[in-house]
Design a protein around this motif. Sequence first.
Motif, PDB file in Angstrom:
ATOM      1  N   ASN A 181       0.824  -1.212   0.000  1.00  0.00           N
ATOM      2  CA  ASN A 181       0.000   0.000   0.000  1.00  0.00           C
ATOM      3  C   ASN A 181       0.862   1.267   0.000  1.00  0.00           C
ATOM      4  N   GLY A 182       1.935   1.233  -0.775  1.00  0.00           N
ATOM      5  CA  GLY A 182       2.802   2.394  -0.901  1.00  0.00           C
ATOM      6  C   GLY A 182       3.740   2.603   0.253  1.00  0.00           C
ATOM      7  N   VAL A 183       3.773   1.718   1.247  1.00  0.00           N
ATOM      8  CA  VAL A 183       4.650   1.851   2.407  1.00  0.00           C
ATOM      9  C   VAL A 183       5.681   0.732   2.347  1.00  0.00           C
ATOM     10  N   GLN A 184       6.964   1.087   2.589  1.00  0.00           N
ATOM     11  CA  GLN A 184       8.021   0.083   2.565  1.00  0.00           C
ATOM     12  C   GLN A 184       8.153  -0.570   3.947  1.00  0.00           C
ATOM     13  N   TYR A 185       8.018  -1.880   3.968  1.00  0.00           N
ATOM     14  CA  TYR A 185       8.142  -2.670   5.190  1.00  0.00           C
ATOM     15  C   TYR A 185       9.473  -3.417   5.139  1.00  0.00           C
ATOM     16  N   GLU A 186      10.164  -3.437   6.265  1.00  0.00           N
ATOM     17  CA  GLU A 186      11.410  -4.176   6.330  1.00  0.00           C
ATOM     18  C   GLU A 186      11.231  -5.360   7.277  1.00  0.00           C
ATOM     19  N   TYR A 187      11.431  -6.569   6.747  1.00  0.00           N
ATOM     20  CA  TYR A 187      11.377  -7.808   7.518  1.00  0.00           C
ATOM     21  C   TYR A 187      12.801  -8.130   7.962  1.00  0.00           C
ATOM     22  N   VAL A 206      11.446 -13.572  13.318  1.00  0.00           N
ATOM     23  CA  VAL A 206      11.158 -12.525  12.327  1.00  0.00           C
ATOM     24  C   VAL A 206      10.495 -11.348  13.037  1.00  0.00           C
ATOM     25  N   TRP A 207      11.072 -10.132  12.770  1.00  0.00           N
ATOM     26  CA  TRP A 207      10.457  -8.883  13.224  1.00  0.00           C
ATOM     27  C   TRP A 207      10.076  -8.067  12.001  1.00  0.00           C
ATOM     28  N   LEU A 208       9.263  -7.051  12.227  1.00  0.00           N
ATOM     29  CA  LEU A 208       8.828  -6.193  11.128  1.00  0.00           C
ATOM     30  C   LEU A 208       8.931  -4.742  11.565  1.00  0.00           C
ATOM     31  N   SER A 209       9.478  -3.922  10.648  1.00  0.00           N
ATOM     32  CA  SER A 209       9.550  -2.484  10.900  1.00  0.00           C
ATOM     33  C   SER A 209       8.717  -1.771   9.838  1.00  0.00           C
ATOM     34  N   PRO A 210       7.535  -1.301  10.210  1.00  0.00           N
ATOM     35  CA  PRO A 210       6.690  -0.590   9.241  1.00  0.00           C
ATOM     36  C   PRO A 210       7.029   0.889   9.129  1.00  0.00           C
ATOM     37  N   ILE A 212       7.529   2.863  11.705  1.00  0.00           N
ATOM     38  CA  ILE A 212       7.119   3.578  12.921  1.00  0.00           C
ATOM     39  C   ILE A 212       7.539   2.770  14.153  1.00  0.00           C
ATOM     40  N   GLY A 213       8.676   2.099  14.058  1.00  0.00           N
ATOM     41  CA  GLY A 213       9.137   1.263  15.163  1.00  0.00           C
ATOM     42  C   GLY A 213       9.285  -0.184  14.715  1.00  0.00           C
ATOM     43  N   VAL A 214       9.314  -1.092  15.692  1.00  0.00           N
ATOM     44  CA  VAL A 214       9.484  -2.524  15.423  1.00  0.00           C
ATOM     45  C   VAL A 214       8.371  -3.286  16.145  1.00  0.00           C
ATOM     46  N   VAL A 215       7.842  -4.334  15.468  1.00  0.00           N
ATOM     47  CA  VAL A 215       6.813  -5.188  16.075  1.00  0.00           C
ATOM     48  C   VAL A 215       7.249  -6.649  15.919  1.00  0.00           C
ATOM     49  N   ASN A 216       6.792  -7.483  16.838  1.00  0.00           N
ATOM     50  CA  ASN A 216       7.010  -8.929  16.719  1.00  0.00           C
ATOM     51  C   ASN A 216       6.110  -9.483  15.622  1.00  0.00           C
ATOM     52  N   LEU A 217       6.692 -10.340  14.769  1.00  0.00           N
ATOM     53  CA  LEU A 217       5.916 -10.878  13.662  1.00  0.00           C
ATOM     54  C   LEU A 217       5.759 -12.393  13.782  1.00  0.00           C
ATOM     55  N   SER A 218       6.833 -13.135  14.080  1.00  0.00           N
ATOM     56  CA  SER A 218       6.721 -14.583  14.265  1.00  0.00           C
ATOM     57  C   SER A 218       6.345 -14.876  15.718  1.00  0.00           C
ATOM     58  N   GLY A 219       5.739 -16.051  15.937  1.00  0.00           N
ATOM     59  CA  GLY A 219       5.300 -16.385  17.287  1.00  0.00           C
ATOM     60  C   GLY A 219       6.444 -16.460  18.274  1.00  0.00           C
ATOM     61  N   ASN A 220       7.614 -16.972  17.838  1.00  0.00           N
ATOM     62  CA  ASN A 220       8.727 -17.108  18.782  1.00  0.00           C
ATOM     63  C   ASN A 220       9.418 -15.782  19.095  1.00  0.00           C
ATOM     64  N   SER A 221       9.082 -14.715  18.340  1.00  0.00           N
ATOM     65  CA  SER A 221       9.704 -13.417  18.633  1.00  0.00           C
ATOM     66  C   SER A 221       9.233 -12.880  19.974  1.00  0.00           C
ATOM     67  N   ARG A 222       8.033 -13.245  20.390  1.00  0.00           N
ATOM     68  CA  ARG A 222       7.519 -12.732  21.663  1.00  0.00           C
ATOM     69  C   ARG A 222       8.263 -13.330  22.850  1.00  0.00           C
ATOM     70  N   ASP A 223       8.971 -14.479  22.632  1.00  0.00           N
ATOM     71  CA  ASP A 223       9.717 -15.093  23.723  1.00  0.00           C
ATOM     72  C   ASP A 223      11.002 -14.334  24.047  1.00  0.00           C
ATOM     73  N   VAL A 224      11.566 -13.629  23.031  1.00  0.00           N
ATOM     74  CA  VAL A 224      12.868 -12.983  23.244  1.00  0.00           C
ATOM     75  C   VAL A 224      12.767 -11.464  23.294  1.00  0.00           C
ATOM     76  N   GLY A 236       1.553  -7.403   8.856  1.00  0.00           N
ATOM     77  CA  GLY A 236       2.025  -8.424   7.919  1.00  0.00           C
ATOM     78  C   GLY A 236       1.984  -9.778   8.578  1.00  0.00           C
ATOM     79  N   ASN A 237       2.708 -10.735   7.968  1.00  0.00           N
ATOM     80  CA  ASN A 237       2.711 -12.098   8.461  1.00  0.00           C
ATOM     81  C   ASN A 237       4.080 -12.703   8.203  1.00  0.00           C
ATOM     82  N   ALA A 238       4.534 -13.550   9.126  1.00  0.00           N
ATOM     83  CA  ALA A 238       5.828 -14.189   8.931  1.00  0.00           C
ATOM     84  C   ALA A 238       5.823 -15.124   7.737  1.00  0.00           C
TER      85      ALA A 238
END
Length: 257
Positions: A181-187, A206-210, A212-224, A236-238
């Motif tokens: 949607n015209g926005v560059q996402y970095e995985y 896997v993390w994602l930077s839209p 405006i910061g960084v968000v957890n994307l894969s389920g195991n990212s929330r553990d670390v 997005g989705n892993a």
Amino acid sequence: MAQPGWHSDPEGSGQLRWWDGRQWTSAVQRIPVAPTPPDAPKKTPQTPEQKRRNYIAAGVVAAVIVAFVGYTAWNDTRSDDSHMQAASTRSETTATSASSTRTERAVVPYEQPPVTVMPRVSAPMATTTTARPGVSLLPPATSAADAGCTEPDPSVLAAIEAALTDGRVLLDVAAASDIINGVQYEYVGANVYRSDGVTRSVSGVVWLSPGIGVVNLSGNSRDVTPGFAFGRGTFGNAGDDAGLKVQDCVSALARGR
């Protein structure tokens, strides 16, 4: 007489006259006569000959009853003896048959069936690795560019490293970009190790930077990195193309070390 009713006629008519409670009226009726009970039949006295015949008949009836009872008891006893004898005969026959069967079985020799030993065949161990559907397995690589990915933005990488818990460290780091949607996402993907840099803690995170910061994307990212929000489905989705690509790059870097 104060109560009204039928009473004997004071005029002597031999009938009943009605007293209405104040005076005698002209109403009269005959005195009812009680019915005479019929005469009971008179019993004719028996002659001596009739009495003798009655005594003989009673004696015959008594003798017949006694004979019937005696015969019934004798027949029941005889039937019980017959049943007991038949049961004893059956028991002896069964015991003899069982003994004969045991004797016959005892003399039959036991034959050991032949045992066939099948040769053991060792199956070859699989040495091939199956890639995920739709994604080619990358060869070992020594850099993100060599694996077909890019290095992550330094600010994004610094934010992820600062959010790691228990002194964990990142290895085999790679990134891939996608425009949505015209926005560059970095995985950003990496393997997370314990603070000693030897013991792997979590693989293929896997993390994602839209932007405006960084968000957890894969389920195991929330553990670390539990301090980040979970952005799956929102940003997005892993399992997106870029997410799968960055995970393959991480695997290629791990094999190339």
